[in-house]
Design an enzyme around this catalytic site. Sequence first.
Site, PDB file in Angstrom:
ATOM      1  CG  ASP A 117       1.658   1.688   3.762  1.00 27.15           C
ATOM      2  OD1 ASP A 117       0.759   1.053   4.398  1.00 27.15           O
ATOM      3  OD2 ASP A 117       2.736   1.184   3.380  1.00 27.15           O
ATOM      4  CG  HIS A 118      -4.087  -0.210   5.414  1.00 25.66           C
ATOM      5  ND1 HIS A 118      -3.729  -1.156   4.388  1.00 25.66           N
ATOM      6  CD2 HIS A 118      -3.886  -0.743   6.678  1.00 25.66           C
ATOM      7  CE1 HIS A 118      -3.538  -2.298   5.154  1.00 25.66           C
ATOM      8  NE2 HIS A 118      -3.463  -1.974   6.480  1.00 25.66           N
ATOM      9  CG  HIS A 165       1.944  -2.476   5.125  1.00 25.55           C
ATOM     10  ND1 HIS A 165       1.152  -1.476   4.580  1.00 25.55           N
ATOM     11  CD2 HIS A 165       1.287  -3.598   4.704  1.00 25.55           C
ATOM     12  CE1 HIS A 165       0.220  -1.891   3.889  1.00 25.55           C
ATOM     13  NE2 HIS A 165       0.027  -3.088   4.021  1.00 25.55           N
TER      14      HIS A 165
END
Lengths: 347, 511
Positions: free
Chosen positions: B199-200, B262
């Site tokens: 999950d960047h 996110h």
Amino acid sequence: MTDDPAANLGFPVEVGRIEKELGKLWESIGDKTRASLINLAIYTESAAGVARNTDLISQIASEHACRAILIYARPEAPERGVRAWINAHCHAANKKEFCSEQITFQIDGDSPSALTNVVFAHLDSDLPLCFWWQGPFREPLDPRFWTWIDRLIFDSNAWDDPATQFGLVQKIAHLGDARTVLCDLNWTRLLSLRQGLAHFFDNACALPSLRRIDRVEITHAPGARTSAILLLGWLAHQLGWTLDSVLGRHAFRDRNHAEITFSLEEARGACISKCRLTAGESEFTLDRSAQGEFYHASMHGPECGESSQLLPAGRDRIHETLLMELSRAGKHPLYLKALSTVTPLLA
Amino acid sequence: MSTAKATNPLREGLLSRSAPEPCSLVIFGATGDLTHRKLVPALYNLAADGALPPSISVVGFARREKTDEQFRTELEEAARKFSRQKINDDLWANFSGGIYYHRSEFTNLEGYESLARRLDELDAQRGTRGNRLFYLSAGPDQFPVILENLRKSGLNQAREGSWSRVIVEKPFGIDLPSAIALNDMVEGSFAERDTFRIDHYLGKETAQNIMVLRFANAIFEQVWNARYLHHVQITASEPLGVEGRAGYYDKSGAMRDMVQNHLLQLLCLTAMEPPTDLTADAIRDEKVKVLRSLRPLTGPDVARHVVRARYAAGSVNGKDVVGYLDEANIPADSQTETYVALEAHIDNWRWAGVPFFIRVGKRLPKAATEIALHFKSVPPVLFAQTGDAIDDNVLVIRIQPDEGVSLRMSAKLPGSALRIEPVKMDFHYGTSFGKATPEAYERLLLDAMAGDATLFARRDEVEQAWKFVDAIRAAWDSGEGGPVVSYAAGTWGPDEADALVQASGATWRRL
């Protein structure tokens, strides 16, 4: 600076009115934002150093907002006195302009108390004090002054008498509660090189060679012998070598008393242009051309075969070295240890 | 696993993190956008910083016919366009010498077997020591066949003293059952400790700074609870529409695309208890506890606490834009939401009674992701006679853009009268620390090479998050969850979202 120091130092101000005049300065420059993360003080005894350091502060402030205090000391001046100027360095970032302030002092006459006072009276409160001492260290060392400094910056490459100066640095390190972090820009300059050498031995096949190193060759620029000695000191300390000096011949001994020879060669080019470690048939070399941004890192030997890689070499320009030092924060726990390992080589 | 970090005495004092180990990085879907825009620029930047391991090979695995040289040329163009650091020709030449292309259909087992032989050759040539990092950058529908063939070809099995890991890109399923199925499938080929779900958002500096802000500053953690906080707002807004992703987005929607991953990750970092230490599992244990404590939103509660909406025609950045239903390739009867606002509650001692308002949307006025902690009001005693409404304190953590932290507080206006106005103390990463912060993918790739899973989602985190989201979606599907309302593109969302926060005595922040 010697005749008319006002040339590029901003407005001359009375020493007792500096903060008020700074307030007016900020009002006059409109909606720009004043920013400050550190107090950056610089001490110089060189008239040429004033302009050079003002340029340097401007470059530093573009990445490291600060209150800069530049002190030009003239201990030989016949009459005592202090003059001051204020200035601002503004840089655009994220569509806004951010400004750092610079206060410049000229201190005439031999007056350590005036130095202490102008520094302490003009610090931005609660921010760390990073003090770059560009002059030689002299005794007596006043603990009330030196122990107030959070990061004491100096450049051992600039010293004429490194043995004496390193001795004084070690005394400063043991003054008071010794919270001052010693930041030798010469040590900072070696960071890329130390990382490059460490990088070789992150490779598990190369790691055993580290205990079998039998020769170290370092090529350094003229005037950069202390850099080479510090690098040697770091290697020696980390690998448990001790310096063995017999009849003026120096070599290291490892924990098994095996000898490790070394050579320091001078050649024009980068501060350290080459460092080669030899361990039997294995060789590990970092090589850098004069203007190169990278070290060519090559290793060959029976365990790992041959490989090469480019690794960042950093730059030798002084403002970049200073920025690197300011950006890394933290302490330098190995510095004094590395230094003490090779002290006899400094003479 | 190598113990280079522990035994390399030259590393002392130089590295405060796990050292990445020599490896071959195999990217499935190597001709796609992610590889060009993010992965290869990230790898180049790591090379420029000297942060890559001593030996690394990058092998692109994709269907199109291509030579190594053609692949390198394509990637060079992409790196020149998307890298945060300028490309140095010498360094690129050195770095790209370790890039290779392997052509195969994902479904073709022989392609994997030949990949295995090629990786063995590269190990011998480049000293990558049998370590394999497989990056699933293909569409999620391809994950099963890729994982299956990795297993059949034995590539998932690390040799003695080596490791074999997999990085999975989101979406991690489309609901809880599919996430479980995907996780089971991954687990069939790779152990959980070797699975890295990206999950960047978690790789962003400011997301990492949340823990530092909370646990390295005594001033904040003392007031980080229901006693002092009135509510928390987490916002992720963007002015973009669906752009070229209509097919994906219409099946996904804002809830699956952003909230499930996110925004719930940001909520976890904001709400979690201090971990016992900084190991991956200690941190992830605390995050999972937050997800488990989330009060489920089901049935008619969804209509009261969740607003879903889609953008209608409007104006963004001075240009007229069409509504969602008029976008290309969006079905006329689409029920997909482009905006979600919801009120979540965390049922534990720290957060009892504190609403967490989450909003996410497309075609909003500007791009911003932030967490805002709104403090309770001061008692209306001392300054009531001034007639000025005293704004509550707000601590804002800006994730992007303009990463930083600000604190709103009240101050007296200069003058003889007692007038009170809000002022802001502001910390900007950019101006304080100057140098460009690394891209999230740089940090995450390095962590995967080092085996550090702290910034990656664990299986139970993903599944708990789906459990929360699925209950809301079920209510929407049954009709109990309220209709899809609309908002004009370029505005901050529908009136219903304003009403949602007003019911708790709050208003959305004006960003």
